[in-house]
Scaffold this motif. Structure first.
Motif, PDB file in Angstrom:
ATOM      1  N   MET A 173       0.819  -1.209   0.000  1.00  0.00           N
ATOM      2  CA  MET A 173       0.000   0.000   0.000  1.00  0.00           C
ATOM      3  C   MET A 173       0.853   1.259   0.000  1.00  0.00           C
ATOM      4  O   MET A 173       0.571   2.218  -0.716  1.00  0.00           O
ATOM      5  N   ARG A 210       0.894   3.305  -3.527  1.00  0.00           N
ATOM      6  CA  ARG A 210       0.203   4.585  -3.443  1.00  0.00           C
ATOM      7  C   ARG A 210       1.170   5.738  -3.726  1.00  0.00           C
ATOM      8  O   ARG A 210       0.809   6.719  -4.394  1.00  0.00           O
ATOM      9  N   GLY A 226       0.786   7.823  -7.144  1.00  0.00           N
ATOM     10  CA  GLY A 226       0.388   9.195  -6.868  1.00  0.00           C
ATOM     11  C   GLY A 226       1.302  10.199  -7.543  1.00  0.00           C
ATOM     12  O   GLY A 226       0.893  11.299  -7.907  1.00  0.00           O
ATOM     13  N   HIS A 238      -8.843   8.330  -9.313  1.00  0.00           N
ATOM     14  CA  HIS A 238      -7.999   8.103  -8.142  1.00  0.00           C
ATOM     15  C   HIS A 238      -8.641   7.120  -7.161  1.00  0.00           C
ATOM     16  O   HIS A 238      -7.942   6.291  -6.564  1.00  0.00           O
ATOM     17  N   ARG A 239      -9.950   7.191  -7.004  1.00  0.00           N
ATOM     18  CA  ARG A 239     -10.612   6.253  -6.105  1.00  0.00           C
ATOM     19  C   ARG A 239     -10.561   4.831  -6.646  1.00  0.00           C
ATOM     20  O   ARG A 239     -10.384   3.873  -5.887  1.00  0.00           O
ATOM     21  N   THR A 262      -6.955   3.568  -6.129  1.00  0.00           N
ATOM     22  CA  THR A 262      -6.692   3.255  -4.727  1.00  0.00           C
ATOM     23  C   THR A 262      -7.370   1.958  -4.311  1.00  0.00           C
ATOM     24  O   THR A 262      -6.755   1.097  -3.660  1.00  0.00           O
TER      25      THR A 262
END
Length: 337
Positions: free
Chosen positions: A137, A141, A145, A239-240, A243
């Protein structure tokens, strides 16, 4: 509270060519399912000697672990490639397997081989799963990102992380006693021969939950595959989706690696085979195909290695050899020097 809203493409009449293509895909998926069933049945009953009850118990656990690993690695690798925008990247290439080996080495280094062997398999499974999940994670991420779909950066980071963890593992293993080093060698390669039944149930349930959580994301991944700008323009919550997908990928890869050990290039082979066999961009079909191809590769590969080659080698060695060559070919074809 905001919720994911499904993209609403305009309806269009399905052409005869498109209808034929979809029928071919369904037939291909059916053939893969039949081959998986035949492979599992062959693995269970081939050349059984002695007690059938003992053979079915042992081979049943082996088949269960092969199915869990094949399904988890296949699905996670394919959707990870969609997020990364590249067919040469998988979670294992990004350092998962190297971290798994480092965790085992650190445990043996600080507590000794005897304590490592006395530690319950459940405890080691939990430790490996938690560490790999946290690492995944944080790494994924941060990477997606900042450097989303930058292929060269992702490959470079994966190589650096893998080399770093590998160097730390080598350094720590060199100062181990001979007995501790032999203990460590037993977990360096993926093994399907001695899988704990309780852990198999836990891993299987977590794998099913992960695959179920992936289902509602598949329609969005069709759009995410078009790139950030196009996905946002079409109304997808980019982005959601990324993720949520990375969270599922992390759990699936962590559980499969903690269950049997590292299989570095299995995801690379399975995901690319699925994309070549199924000429479609629909992730509902691609992920199902990747799961079936993953199960077929693990069960079929272990059948050849275990039954036909009398365990003369291990499945992970064969997969890493073939996958390593395949990775180099894909890298040479993808990155024009």
């Amino acid at each position: 509270m905001t919720t994911l809203t499904s993209p609403s493409p305009t309806r269009s009449h399905t052409s005869p060519e498109e209808a034929r293509r979809r029928r071919r895909i369904r037939v291909t998926l059916g053939i893969l399912a039949v081959l998986c069933a035949v492979g599992i049945a062959a693995y269970l009953v081939y050349d059984v000697r002695g007690s059938w009850e003992y053979a079915m118990d042992l081979r049943g656990r082996q088949v269960g672990s092969l199915v869990v690993v094949g399904a988890a690695v296949g699905a996670s690798s394919l959707v990870f490639q969609t997020i990364a925008g590249s067919r040469i990247l998988t979670p294992s290439v990004m350092g998962f397997d190297a971290l798994y080996l480092l965790v085992q080495t650190i445990i043996v280094f600080f507590f000794g081989g005897t304590a490592f062997m006395l530690m319950g398999v459940g405890e080691r499974f939990v430790i490996n799963t938690v560490v790999l999940a946290i690492f995944g994670m944080l790494l994924f991420r941060w990477l997606f990102g900042r450097n989303s779909r930058n292929l060269l950066v992702l490959v470079l980071v994966g190589i650096v992380i893998g080399s770093l963890f590998g160097s730390l593992t080598s350094l720590a293993s060199r100062v181990l006693s001979p007995n501790d080093f032999l203990t460590l060698q037993d977990v360096m390669f993926a093994s399907f021969n001695t899988v704990d039944a309780n852990l198999l149930w836990v891993a299987g349930i977590v794998c099913l939950i992960g695959l179920a959580a992936l289902v509602p994301l598949l329609r969005y991944l069709d759009v995410v595959d078009l790139g950030f700008d196009n996905a946002v323009a079409l109304g997808a919550p980019y982005h959601r989706v990324v993720t949520a997908t990375l969270a599922v990928v992390t759990v699936l890869v962590a559980v499969s690696t903690a269950l049997v050990g590292p299989m570095l290039f299995l995801g690379l082979i399975v995901a690319n085979l699925a994309r070549q066999i199924l000429p479609t961009h629909r992730h509902t079909e691609l992920v199902l195909g990747s799961v079936l191809v993953g199960v077929l590769c693990t069960v079929g590969g272990q059948f050849v290695v275990g039954h036909l080659m009398d365990n003369g080698t291990t499945l992970s060695v064969v997969v890493n050899l073939v996958g390593g060559i395949y990775f180099i070919l894909l890298l040479m074809r993808t990155v024009k020097l």
